[in-house]
Scaffold this motif. Structure first.
Motif, PDB file in Angstrom:
ATOM      1  N   PRO A 128      -4.750   1.606   2.674  1.00 16.54           N
ATOM      2  CA  PRO A 128      -5.539   0.977   1.609  1.00 16.54           C
ATOM      3  C   PRO A 128      -5.343  -0.536   1.521  1.00 16.54           C
ATOM      4  O   PRO A 128      -6.297  -1.267   1.234  1.00 16.54           O
ATOM      5  CB  PRO A 128      -5.039   1.651   0.333  1.00 16.54           C
ATOM      6  CG  PRO A 128      -4.128   2.744   0.744  1.00 16.54           C
ATOM      7  CD  PRO A 128      -3.864   2.647   2.208  1.00 16.54           C
ATOM      8  N   LEU A 129      -4.125  -1.034   1.811  1.00 21.07           N
ATOM      9  CA  LEU A 129      -3.904  -2.484   1.757  1.00 21.07           C
ATOM     10  C   LEU A 129      -4.732  -3.165   2.854  1.00 21.07           C
ATOM     11  O   LEU A 129      -5.382  -4.191   2.642  1.00 21.07           O
ATOM     12  CB  LEU A 129      -2.408  -2.795   1.934  1.00 21.07           C
ATOM     13  CG  LEU A 129      -2.015  -4.270   1.840  1.00 21.07           C
ATOM     14  CD1 LEU A 129      -2.524  -4.909   0.544  1.00 21.07           C
ATOM     15  CD2 LEU A 129      -0.503  -4.444   1.939  1.00 21.07           C
ATOM     16  N   ARG A 130      -4.756  -2.516   4.036  1.00 19.51           N
ATOM     17  CA  ARG A 130      -5.526  -3.093   5.141  1.00 19.51           C
ATOM     18  C   ARG A 130      -7.010  -3.158   4.776  1.00 19.51           C
ATOM     19  O   ARG A 130      -7.668  -4.175   4.979  1.00 19.51           O
ATOM     20  CB  ARG A 130      -5.307  -2.254   6.416  1.00 19.51           C
ATOM     21  CG  ARG A 130      -6.132  -2.765   7.554  1.00 19.51           C
ATOM     22  CD  ARG A 130      -5.706  -2.294   8.945  1.00 19.51           C
ATOM     23  NE  ARG A 130      -6.527  -3.015   9.901  1.00 19.51           N
ATOM     24  CZ  ARG A 130      -7.423  -2.459  10.697  1.00 19.51           C
ATOM     25  NH1 ARG A 130      -7.584  -1.149  10.717  1.00 19.51           N
ATOM     26  NH2 ARG A 130      -8.165  -3.192  11.506  1.00 19.51           N
ATOM     27  N   SER A 131      -7.544  -2.038   4.187  1.00 24.01           N
ATOM     28  CA  SER A 131      -8.980  -2.114   3.868  1.00 24.01           C
ATOM     29  C   SER A 131      -9.255  -3.119   2.755  1.00 24.01           C
ATOM     30  O   SER A 131     -10.294  -3.782   2.767  1.00 24.01           O
ATOM     31  CB  SER A 131      -9.626  -0.764   3.557  1.00 24.01           C
ATOM     32  OG  SER A 131      -8.810   0.069   2.931  1.00 24.01           O
ATOM     33  N   ALA A 132      -8.298  -3.298   1.799  1.00 25.84           N
ATOM     34  CA  ALA A 132      -8.515  -4.308   0.747  1.00 25.84           C
ATOM     35  C   ALA A 132      -8.544  -5.710   1.357  1.00 25.84           C
ATOM     36  O   ALA A 132      -9.388  -6.546   1.015  1.00 25.84           O
ATOM     37  CB  ALA A 132      -7.408  -4.210  -0.292  1.00 25.84           C
ATOM     38  N   ILE A 133      -7.639  -5.982   2.310  1.00 29.10           N
ATOM     39  CA  ILE A 133      -7.610  -7.322   2.917  1.00 29.10           C
ATOM     40  C   ILE A 133      -8.891  -7.546   3.739  1.00 29.10           C
ATOM     41  O   ILE A 133      -9.487  -8.632   3.713  1.00 29.10           O
ATOM     42  CB  ILE A 133      -6.364  -7.504   3.813  1.00 29.10           C
ATOM     43  CG1 ILE A 133      -5.078  -7.342   2.996  1.00 29.10           C
ATOM     44  CG2 ILE A 133      -6.381  -8.885   4.466  1.00 29.10           C
ATOM     45  CD1 ILE A 133      -3.809  -7.264   3.841  1.00 29.10           C
ATOM     46  N   LEU A 134      -9.341  -6.494   4.443  1.00 27.87           N
ATOM     47  CA  LEU A 134     -10.560  -6.662   5.254  1.00 27.87           C
ATOM     48  C   LEU A 134     -11.785  -6.868   4.358  1.00 27.87           C
ATOM     49  O   LEU A 134     -12.693  -7.618   4.705  1.00 27.87           O
ATOM     50  CB  LEU A 134     -10.757  -5.457   6.187  1.00 27.87           C
ATOM     51  CG  LEU A 134      -9.786  -5.438   7.377  1.00 27.87           C
ATOM     52  CD1 LEU A 134      -9.953  -4.164   8.194  1.00 27.87           C
ATOM     53  CD2 LEU A 134      -9.965  -6.660   8.268  1.00 27.87           C
ATOM     54  N   ALA A 135     -11.802  -6.218   3.181  1.00 33.24           N
ATOM     55  CA  ALA A 135     -12.907  -6.462   2.237  1.00 33.24           C
ATOM     56  C   ALA A 135     -12.843  -7.908   1.758  1.00 33.24           C
ATOM     57  O   ALA A 135     -13.860  -8.604   1.678  1.00 33.24           O
ATOM     58  CB  ALA A 135     -12.829  -5.488   1.066  1.00 33.24           C
ATOM     59  N   ALA A 136     -11.630  -8.381   1.474  1.00 36.70           N
ATOM     60  CA  ALA A 136     -11.468  -9.777   1.027  1.00 36.70           C
ATOM     61  C   ALA A 136     -11.923 -10.753   2.111  1.00 36.70           C
ATOM     62  O   ALA A 136     -12.437 -11.831   1.816  1.00 36.70           O
ATOM     63  CB  ALA A 136     -10.014 -10.039   0.657  1.00 36.70           C
ATOM     64  N   ALA A 137     -11.756 -10.347   3.378  1.00 38.18           N
ATOM     65  CA  ALA A 137     -12.153 -11.232   4.491  1.00 38.18           C
ATOM     66  C   ALA A 137     -13.642 -11.536   4.459  1.00 38.18           C
ATOM     67  O   ALA A 137     -14.081 -12.558   4.958  1.00 38.18           O
ATOM     68  CB  ALA A 137     -11.780 -10.596   5.830  1.00 38.18           C
ATOM     69  N   ARG A 138     -14.461 -10.631   3.852  1.00 43.43           N
ATOM     70  CA  ARG A 138     -15.916 -10.846   3.816  1.00 43.43           C
ATOM     71  C   ARG A 138     -16.385 -11.363   2.464  1.00 43.43           C
ATOM     72  O   ARG A 138     -17.584 -11.436   2.215  1.00 43.43           O
ATOM     73  CB  ARG A 138     -16.664  -9.516   4.120  1.00 43.43           C
ATOM     74  CG  ARG A 138     -16.359  -8.878   5.459  1.00 43.43           C
ATOM     75  CD  ARG A 138     -16.516  -9.781   6.664  1.00 43.43           C
ATOM     76  NE  ARG A 138     -17.842  -9.919   7.209  1.00 43.43           N
ATOM     77  CZ  ARG A 138     -18.392  -9.111   8.123  1.00 43.43           C
ATOM     78  NH1 ARG A 138     -17.740  -8.055   8.552  1.00 43.43           N
ATOM     79  NH2 ARG A 138     -19.583  -9.356   8.607  1.00 43.43           N
TER      80      ARG A 138
END
Ligand code: FAD
Length: 330
Positions: free
Chosen positions: A3-13
């Protein structure tokens, strides 16, 4: 996915976070670890140092998800500038460039101006529909062709990066079109996508330069493997397909569980290369060079470091604390 990885990837966009974090200017140490600097001269300085250690290099002018035509045009100018610098430095046989089609206008609308297609692209996935997508694809293809023409004149090569799965078909169409004139154009395939074994078969022909990576974007399970183990297994299968073909595989990973067995395979040191990111596992880069392998280091430069840096953080969430402390100036 973690979940932390998907939150950071969402933040990337996220445009909002991009603006806030870029304005907060984290200490140079955070950006400098992964980014060569802001100018072509900075990129060349780092490239020269890497070449001196026996590595080869791919320079990436940072930028992605461009939403207006002038920005896409400026990206082409930046590539022309760095390609000239590569040639002037006598490094054309050691240093190439990597390009992202979303930096070259892939998501632009029919008129090539800021508009609905571009705005949609910036908001998240930049897969756009119908005529606008076709226009964006054509703009990106023309811009990429201008970069390839400059590279051909300089005697170097170009690799077209892979972005999120909504762009894969369009990106591979552009690579195929570019290869009609410049057969050395490199393609990138992402092992996390379920389609990639088929793409490897299609792209394993003679002379075909294919970078195989795991994939840095958050993807739905319908199109992508979800666990690290499944992605790794897919990478190993895809690597086998590329090595069975007649092309030039480029294995882009820092993962010892993949690198170790690949280095044992016959022919890998002569007809394949390993690729790693600037600032990641430099000792391993030098060790592989010492073993006789070709190692290409992907070196990003420029001011648009936000999306790139966030994807690197997503790969190693352990670094998030370091990043947050740097943002807070501590
Ligand atoms: P991970 O899966 O993140 O980690 C696996 C293991 O590798 C770790 O357990 C650890 O043992 C080791 N490791 C990883 N990082 C480190 C570190 N910092 N220090 C020490 N050990 C470490 N993605 C795209 O979607 N499109 C592209 O066009 C693209 N181009 C790329 C080009 C290059 C040259 C490289 C190297 C990567 C590229 N990527 C691209 C990113 C890629 O898809 C992965 O997201 C990224 O490489 C992380 O996967 P990994 O296999 O390297 O390591």
């Amino acid at each position: 996915m973690n979940p932390l990885r998907s939150a950071i990837l969402a933040a990337a966009r996220s445009d909002r976070l991009r603006t806030a974090i870029t304005a907060a200017r984290p200490t140079r140490a955070v950006v400098d670890r992964f980014v060569a600097g802001e100018t072509a001269a900075d990129a060349l300085r780092v490239a020269r140092a890497l070449v001196a250690t026996g590595c080869v290099v791919s320079l990436d002018h940072l930028g992605e998800d461009v939403t207006d035509a002038s920005e896409a045009g400026r990206a082409v100018d930046a590539y022309r500038e760095v390609i000239t610098a590569i040639a002037d430095a006598g490094l054309a046989d050691r240093v190439e460039v990597s390009v992202k089609l979303s930096a070259l206008g892939q998501a632009l609308g029919a008129a090539g101006s800021q508009g609905a297609a571009g705005a949609q692209g910036a908001a998240g996935s930049h897969g756009v529909g119908g005529e606008q997508a076709a226009a964006g694809e054509q703009i990106a293809r023309e811009h990429a062709a201008a970069i390839c023409a400059a590279a051909a004149e300089a005697g170097t090569t170009v690799t077209v990066d892979a972005e999120d799965h909504t762009t894969t078909d369009a990106t591979l169409r552009v690579v195929a079109a570019l290869r009609e004139t410049w057969p050395w154009v490199g393609a990138v395939l992402q092992a996390q996508l379920r389609r990639t074994e088929d793409d490897c078969r299609a792209l394993a022909g003679a002379g075909s330069r294919v970078r195989l990576c795991k994939g840095a974007y958050a993807e739905p399970e319908s199109v992508a493997y979800d666990t690290a183990g499944d992605v790794r297994a897919s990478f190993a299968r895809c690597a086998g397909i590329l090595l069975d073909g007649a092309g030039h595989p480029m294995f882009a990973t820092h993962d010892p569980a993949l690198i170790r067995p690949l280095t044992q395979l016959p022919g890998v040191s002569t007809r394949a290369e390993f690729q790693m990111l600037y600032g990641v596992r430099p000792d391993e880069q030098r060790r592989l060079v010492g073993e006789g392998h070709t190692v290409r280091v992907y070196v990003p430069y420029g001011t648009q470091w936000y999306g790139y840096l966030m994807r690197r953080l997503a790969e190693r969430p352990a670094n998030v604390g370091f990043f947050v402390r740097a943002l807070a100036g501590r």
